[in-house]
Motif scaffolding. Structure first.
Motif, PDB file in Angstrom:
ATOM      1  N   GLN A   1      -1.584   7.869  -0.183  1.00 54.72           N
ATOM      2  CA  GLN A   1      -1.915   8.830  -1.217  1.00 54.72           C
ATOM      3  C   GLN A   1      -1.922  10.229  -0.623  1.00 54.72           C
TER       4      GLN A   1
ATOM      5  N   ILE B   1      -9.433  12.692  -9.064  1.00 49.18           N
ATOM      6  CA  ILE B   1      -8.213  12.390  -8.307  1.00 49.18           C
ATOM      7  C   ILE B   1      -7.109  13.397  -8.596  1.00 49.18           C
TER       8      ILE B   1
ATOM      9  N   TYR C   1       0.827  -1.199   0.000  1.00 48.64           N
ATOM     10  CA  TYR C   1       0.000   0.000   0.000  1.00 48.64           C
ATOM     11  C   TYR C   1       0.864   1.254   0.000  1.00 48.64           C
ATOM     12  N   ARG C   2       0.567   2.180  -0.885  1.00 53.59           N
ATOM     13  CA  ARG C   2       1.278   3.450  -0.962  1.00 53.59           C
ATOM     14  C   ARG C   2       0.328   4.548  -0.481  1.00 53.59           C
TER      15      ARG C   2
ATOM     16  N   GLU D   1      -5.610  15.952  -5.761  1.00 50.46           N
ATOM     17  CA  GLU D   1      -4.186  15.944  -5.405  1.00 50.46           C
ATOM     18  C   GLU D   1      -3.564  17.327  -5.573  1.00 50.46           C
TER      19      GLU D   1
ATOM     20  N   THR E   1      -4.069  12.545  -1.019  1.00 54.36           N
ATOM     21  CA  THR E   1      -5.390  12.925  -0.521  1.00 54.36           C
ATOM     22  C   THR E   1      -5.646  12.360   0.872  1.00 54.36           C
ATOM     23  N   SER E   2      -5.193  11.153   1.147  1.00 58.47           N
ATOM     24  CA  SER E   2      -5.382  10.593   2.491  1.00 58.47           C
ATOM     25  C   SER E   2      -4.470  11.285   3.497  1.00 58.47           C
TER      26      SER E   2
END
Length: 127
Positions: free
Chosen positions: A21, A102, A18-19, A106, A23-24
């Motif tokens: 992001q 997205i 998992y990378r 970003e 936004t998270s």
């Protein structure tokens, strides 16, 4: 009874796969800055209450506020206020149903981070 061959699968994304992001990360940062602002408010309220209490007590509070720790807390609070403000504007834009792609989300997240740093530097220079 039949033998069932179980497949070993991870239950959730592993940290090696998992990378995070942008936004998270900006969403998490919004929550952290909102809660971190409490430290600056408590320090400022303590300083004001000490000023209203007695000169001796104010000297102690003023020593803490003007120390490296107090300056660090207030500098961090300046950045947190700007970041939280810009992130709030971004969320208002999202609430209008805009900028939800997205790539746009970003860019807006990066704008919040860069904008908050620039506005913090401008605030420190002007004040």
């Amino acid at each position: 009874m039949a033998d069932v061959k179980r497949v070993e699968r991870p239950l959730s994304p592993h940290l090696q796969i998992y990378r995070p992001q942008l936004t998270s990360l900006t969403s998490i940062l919004t929550r952290i800055t909102g809660n971190a602002l409490i430290v600056g408010v408590i320090l400022a309220a303590w300083w004001l209450l000490a000023a209203a209490t007695s000169p001796e007590y104010f000297e102690v509070a003023n020593a803490v506020v003007t120390s490296w720790f107090g300056k660090l807390v207030f500098f961090g609070s300046i950045w947190a206020v700007w970041y939280h403000y810009l992130a709030g504007l971004r969320h208002l834009y999202f609430d209008a149903g805009k900028g939800l792609e997205i790539a746009t989300a970003e860019k807006l997240g990066l704008a919040c981070i860069i904008g908050s740093v620039v506005l913090t530097i401008v605030t420190v220079i002007l004040v």
